[in-house]
Motif scaffolding. Sequence first.
Motif, short mmCIF file in Angstrom:
data_model
loop_
_atom_site.label_atom_id
_atom_site.label_comp_id
_atom_site.label_asym_id
_atom_site.label_seq_id
_atom_site.Cartn_x
_atom_site.Cartn_y
_atom_site.Cartn_z
N LYS A 53 0.75 -1.09 -0.17
CA LYS A 53 0.18 0.19 -0.12
C LYS A 53 0.94 0.95 0.01
O LYS A 53 1.80 1.90 0.87
CB LYS A 53 -0.90 0.51 1.65
CG LYS A 53 -1.86 -1.04 1.27
CD LYS A 53 -2.60 -0.66 2.77
CE LYS A 53 -3.57 -2.00 2.47
NZ LYS A 53 -4.32 -1.90 3.17
N ILE A 54 0.94 2.09 -0.99
CA ILE A 54 1.66 3.63 -1.39
C ILE A 54 0.71 4.69 -0.91
O ILE A 54 -0.08 4.45 -1.85
CB ILE A 54 1.94 3.44 -2.32
CG1 ILE A 54 3.54 2.01 -2.72
CG2 ILE A 54 2.97 4.90 -2.38
CD1 ILE A 54 3.35 1.95 -4.58
N VAL A 55 0.63 5.50 0.39
CA VAL A 55 0.23 6.41 -0.48
C VAL A 55 1.28 8.28 -0.93
O VAL A 55 2.17 8.27 -0.92
CB VAL A 55 0.16 6.35 1.29
CG1 VAL A 55 -0.52 8.47 1.47
CG2 VAL A 55 -0.74 6.19 1.77
N ASP B 239 2.07 -3.76 -9.38
CA ASP B 239 1.19 -4.40 -8.26
C ASP B 239 0.79 -3.56 -7.38
O ASP B 239 0.20 -4.14 -6.22
CB ASP B 239 1.54 -6.06 -7.74
CG ASP B 239 1.92 -6.55 -9.58
OD1 ASP B 239 0.89 -6.44 -10.32
OD2 ASP B 239 2.37 -7.18 -9.62
N ALA B 240 1.05 -2.16 -6.99
CA ALA B 240 0.95 -1.66 -5.61
C ALA B 240 -0.62 -0.57 -5.58
O ALA B 240 -0.67 -0.91 -6.85
CB ALA B 240 1.70 -0.56 -5.34
N ASP B 241 -1.15 -0.77 -4.58
CA ASP B 241 -2.35 -0.48 -4.15
C ASP B 241 -1.77 1.03 -3.72
O ASP B 241 -1.78 1.48 -3.49
CB ASP B 241 -2.99 -0.95 -2.96
CG ASP B 241 -4.62 0.06 -2.44
OD1 ASP B 241 -5.29 0.59 -3.41
OD2 ASP B 241 -4.22 -0.34 -1.64
N ALA C 30 8.27 -5.78 -7.25
CA ALA C 30 9.45 -5.21 -8.12
C ALA C 30 8.86 -4.05 -9.52
O ALA C 30 7.45 -4.39 -9.93
CB ALA C 30 9.95 -6.82 -9.76
N VAL C 31 9.42 -3.28 -10.62
CA VAL C 31 9.02 -2.46 -11.20
C VAL C 31 8.98 -3.08 -12.88
O VAL C 31 9.70 -4.08 -13.02
CB VAL C 31 10.73 -1.37 -11.40
CG1 VAL C 31 9.45 -0.29 -11.28
CG2 VAL C 31 11.75 -1.81 -10.84
#
Length: 183
Positions: A2-4, A29-31, A182-183
């Motif tokens: 999870k990224i803000v 695949d980050a939220d 991963a990127v």
Amino acid sequence: MKIVAFGASTSSTSINKAFATYVAKLFNDADVNVLDIRDFEAPMFSEDMEKEVGKAEGAQKFLDAIQPADLVVVSYAEHNGTYTAAYKNLFDWSTRIQRTVFQDKPVIYLATSPGANGAQNVLKSAINSATHFGANVVGSFSLPSFSENFDVEKGEVTNDEIKQQLEALVSTALKEIGSSTAV
């Protein structure tokens, strides 16, 4: 993961919000939850105002929005060599509720501006004070000459060398936080 992400600017066309969003989305695949600091209003901070209102609701909402993040991505706008007044006000209110605003989370600090300096002054200031406010800085980057290096309509960096540097920043950050994304 999870990224803000947010730009530390209240501009409706914030280049820093666009840049923070771009970098956050480099994490596959980050939220990603992109905040708009205009959604976290607070009166102008002073000790007198704090006595009158107690906690600013906007500051508490801001802290609550950061809380679920595994990583925070911030891009700082620079006004006269330092933070924007609106961000500094929100930040000051937030520290009165919880000094460790970034809650000991991994953070990527970014900055950009229309000029060649890329808001490096405010970025240095943020990095220098990070540990006092619970930010574990796992990477930083200053994007110079925003309009020459970023396509706002596509929402992406146009300079291939800078893209590679940002991808390397993301890879390094992932190693620092021990994620398999991963990127």
